[in-house]
Design a protein around this motif. Sequence first.
Motif, short mmCIF file in Angstrom:
data_model
loop_
_atom_site.label_atom_id
_atom_site.label_comp_id
_atom_site.label_asym_id
_atom_site.label_seq_id
_atom_site.Cartn_x
_atom_site.Cartn_y
_atom_site.Cartn_z
N TYR A 139 -6.60 11.94 9.63
CA TYR A 139 -6.00 10.86 8.85
C TYR A 139 -4.48 10.98 8.88
O TYR A 139 -3.94 12.07 8.72
CB TYR A 139 -6.45 10.91 7.40
CG TYR A 139 -7.95 10.78 7.18
CD1 TYR A 139 -8.52 9.54 6.90
CD2 TYR A 139 -8.77 11.89 7.25
CE1 TYR A 139 -9.88 9.42 6.69
CE2 TYR A 139 -10.14 11.78 7.04
CZ TYR A 139 -10.69 10.54 6.77
OH TYR A 139 -12.04 10.43 6.57
N SER A 185 -8.17 6.41 9.15
CA SER A 185 -6.84 5.82 9.31
C SER A 185 -5.80 6.61 8.51
O SER A 185 -4.96 7.30 9.09
CB SER A 185 -6.86 4.36 8.87
OG SER A 185 -5.57 3.78 8.96
N LEU A 186 -5.84 6.51 7.18
CA LEU A 186 -4.79 7.10 6.34
C LEU A 186 -5.38 7.81 5.13
O LEU A 186 -6.49 7.52 4.69
CB LEU A 186 -3.83 6.00 5.86
CG LEU A 186 -3.09 5.22 6.96
CD1 LEU A 186 -2.40 4.00 6.36
CD2 LEU A 186 -2.09 6.10 7.68
N LEU A 211 -0.62 8.25 4.11
CA LEU A 211 -0.38 6.93 3.53
C LEU A 211 0.81 6.99 2.58
O LEU A 211 0.91 7.88 1.75
CB LEU A 211 -1.64 6.49 2.77
CG LEU A 211 -1.56 5.19 1.95
CD1 LEU A 211 -1.29 4.01 2.88
CD2 LEU A 211 -2.85 5.00 1.17
N TYR A 253 -4.13 9.71 1.13
CA TYR A 253 -3.08 9.83 0.11
C TYR A 253 -3.59 10.71 -1.02
O TYR A 253 -4.71 10.53 -1.51
CB TYR A 253 -2.73 8.44 -0.44
CG TYR A 253 -1.67 8.44 -1.52
CD1 TYR A 253 -0.32 8.38 -1.19
CD2 TYR A 253 -2.02 8.48 -2.86
CE1 TYR A 253 0.66 8.37 -2.17
CE2 TYR A 253 -1.04 8.47 -3.85
CZ TYR A 253 0.29 8.42 -3.50
OH TYR A 253 1.26 8.41 -4.48
N LEU A 279 -8.32 5.62 3.78
CA LEU A 279 -8.42 4.31 4.41
C LEU A 279 -9.06 4.47 5.79
O LEU A 279 -8.71 5.38 6.54
CB LEU A 279 -7.04 3.67 4.55
CG LEU A 279 -7.00 2.19 4.92
CD1 LEU A 279 -7.53 1.33 3.78
CD2 LEU A 279 -5.58 1.77 5.29
N LEU A 289 -0.24 -1.04 2.02
CA LEU A 289 -0.82 0.19 2.57
C LEU A 289 -0.10 0.70 3.81
O LEU A 289 -0.39 1.81 4.28
CB LEU A 289 -2.29 -0.06 2.93
CG LEU A 289 -3.21 -0.35 1.74
CD1 LEU A 289 -4.60 -0.73 2.23
CD2 LEU A 289 -3.30 0.85 0.81
N ASN A 290 0.81 -0.06 4.33
CA ASN A 290 1.52 0.34 5.56
C ASN A 290 0.54 0.75 6.65
O ASN A 290 0.77 1.69 7.41
CB ASN A 290 2.46 1.53 5.29
CG ASN A 290 3.59 1.17 4.36
OD1 ASN A 290 4.06 0.03 4.34
ND2 ASN A 290 4.04 2.12 3.57
N ALA A 291 -0.59 0.04 6.69
CA ALA A 291 -1.65 0.42 7.62
C ALA A 291 -1.43 -0.11 9.03
O ALA A 291 -2.07 0.34 9.96
CB ALA A 291 -2.99 -0.07 7.09
#
Length: 241
Positions: free
Chosen positions: A70, A192-193, A73, A195, A177, A238-240
């Motif tokens: 990951y 993905s991310l 995030l 936090y 995420l 989310l800056n995804a």
Amino acid sequence: MSKKIKDMKISKLQIGLIFFIISYLTNSNSKVYAQAATVISDTLKKNSINDKIGRKIVTDSLILYNDSLYGNLKLNFTEISKNNFQSYKRKYKTSCVLDSGQFISGSGLYVIQGCEEICETYLAERSTNRKMLMPSNYDAGILKMLLSPSCHQLVICSSYDGSDYGAYYEYRAEIFLFNVSTGIGLKGITPSLKYYTKDWSINDLTWVDENTIALELYNGTRTGNDENLKFRYFKSNLNAK
């Protein structure tokens, strides 16, 4: 004659009879015994092999993603009102809804949840016995798991609100995420991310749009029901992408 002596005699007779039967069988049916021993031995070997195969299937069918897969995030919070948050919750919709049978429509996946010593949540494929353990570092398991409006992302959050969190956990809350590609089962669910935070706990979460989430948070610790808690509300991209 006392009952104790009678019992002793009965026991000696029983023992003698057992030895007689064993002796007879051993002398007269040695081939039968040899065959039986072979059958038992073969059965034990087969069971041992099947047990190893079974363990391998279970291992191969379970998908676990390492934390290193990951990205990190970054949340840029904007404070919102309680009414804003409740409005976002009411308006949240996704085409990948979870039906009464715990199936995620359009994905070929369904949700399995169970609690023994700890609570665990899995995504499982309808067509195979494969399943994916969804991440949570807390005994109570996942707090919220929501697909994004387009079904292209999946957000998962967990939290602990006790004042003693440091004695059990490293963080008070976590968010994960996933990227989602529907129609290809678990292959379409990829990390993905992530936090982590020590500053606050999560009470609720919802999607605002495809790249924004809204959170109901509190800095204090839970002592009684929710009416005694003072929540604050935030949203963040989310800056995804």
